[in-house]
Design an enzyme around this catalytic site. Sequence first.
Site, PDB file in Angstrom:
ATOM      1  N   GLY A 267       0.741  -1.234  -0.271  1.00 47.92           N
ATOM      2  CA  GLY A 267      -0.036  -0.043   0.101  1.00 47.92           C
ATOM      3  C   GLY A 267       0.801   1.255  -0.118  1.00 47.92           C
ATOM      4  O   GLY A 267       0.680   2.216  -0.884  1.00 47.92           O
TER       5      GLY A 267
ATOM      6  N   SER B 225      -4.687 -12.878  -5.198  1.00 42.57           N
ATOM      7  CA  SER B 225      -3.342 -13.698  -4.668  1.00 42.57           C
ATOM      8  C   SER B 225      -3.494 -14.660  -5.794  1.00 42.57           C
ATOM      9  O   SER B 225      -4.381 -15.380  -6.115  1.00 42.57           O
ATOM     10  CB  SER B 225      -3.372 -14.173  -3.322  1.00 42.57           C
ATOM     11  OG  SER B 225      -2.541 -15.137  -2.749  1.00 42.57           O
TER      12      SER B 225
ATOM     13  N   TYR C 190      -8.021 -17.217   4.005  1.00 46.39           N
ATOM     14  CA  TYR C 190      -7.470 -16.439   2.978  1.00 46.39           C
ATOM     15  C   TYR C 190      -7.345 -16.566   1.600  1.00 46.39           C
ATOM     16  O   TYR C 190      -7.900 -15.829   0.996  1.00 46.39           O
ATOM     17  CB  TYR C 190      -5.888 -16.122   3.544  1.00 46.39           C
ATOM     18  CG  TYR C 190      -5.145 -15.182   2.720  1.00 46.39           C
ATOM     19  CD1 TYR C 190      -5.233 -13.755   3.066  1.00 46.39           C
ATOM     20  CD2 TYR C 190      -4.673 -15.564   1.355  1.00 46.39           C
ATOM     21  CE1 TYR C 190      -4.578 -12.886   2.424  1.00 46.39           C
ATOM     22  CE2 TYR C 190      -3.656 -14.525   0.883  1.00 46.39           C
ATOM     23  CZ  TYR C 190      -3.751 -13.318   1.308  1.00 46.39           C
ATOM     24  OH  TYR C 190      -3.225 -12.269   0.541  1.00 46.39           O
TER      25      TYR C 190
END
Length: 332
Positions: free
Chosen positions: A15, A171, A193
């Site tokens: 980020g 991902s 996840y």
Amino acid sequence: WAGLSLIPSRCSGVGLALCQRLLEEDGRIHLCIACRNEQKSEATRDLILATHPAAQVSTVEVDLGNLASILRAARELRCRFQRLDFFYLNAGIMPNPHVNFKALWHGLLTGKVIHMLTTAEGIMTQTDRLNGDGLQEVFATNLFGHFMLVRQLQSLLCGNEKPSRLIWTSSSNARESAFSLSDYQHAKGQESYSSSKYATDLTSVVLNRKFNGQGLYSSVVCPGLVMSNMTYRILPVFLWKLLMPIMWLIRFFAKTYTLTPYNGAESHVWLFKQKPEYLDPLVKYHSCTSGLGRCYVEPRKMDVDEDTAEKFYQKLLELEEQTLEKYRDLLD
């Protein structure tokens, strides 16, 4: 003024690198950083201004795992801005990650270890829990919180003179085998996840179908394996120190070992420069780094079923309707 970019993130890692790299591309943009608390937001803003003192950088406080916080932040953003040009959906959590060393050893013996190390397939599990809104924490933070924010900011994203962009951080660990429509919050599994990232891919596909006609385009990226605060929690620090030289060597064989946040943000920045009308909505854009350190982007077709994506989107809308009933006082 080139436009407004909203970047919900952990205020570190990819980020922060993304903010700095976007300003290197175009110093005229206005960055709005969304973090969980004011202290982190201001610290990140100070880091950016230290290297780009003339930059336009503002902040907004939002916890993507808290629906009330999302609604308050959306209301504030609607008051402050008239449009959003880029919306980077980058925040994410991986609570209590565990490595299955037995599976890793089996992968070494069967020759699948490189695949396992680049995708975490079969070797990574997490322990999830319910958050304060009664939702699975990983699903809520990694996917549903972003989805709710997009929905609440639709008036800033659609119908503008120029196209607006959603850029989701997914991902290579996003796998269909970890996701189930009947348990889309992943309450019964141990790969929350992976499930949340596959759900991200599904959501992006449907959003393009629904909103391209209104000038809103969605893309999905993978930053590769980046050494960040999230990654460092997987193993003890001393093990990472021992493994780092090996990981730099692995990069000669595994191009998604980007390792640094700067390299991991390559696909995010690449998309910043593309015309969205010419992008394939069924492609995920992977940040890659050669063994000698050259950064590049590799498009890969996503393994998503469009019918499943549509059904999942309907479930998200139903969940949105249920949750908004609790927070009518925060809606305009």
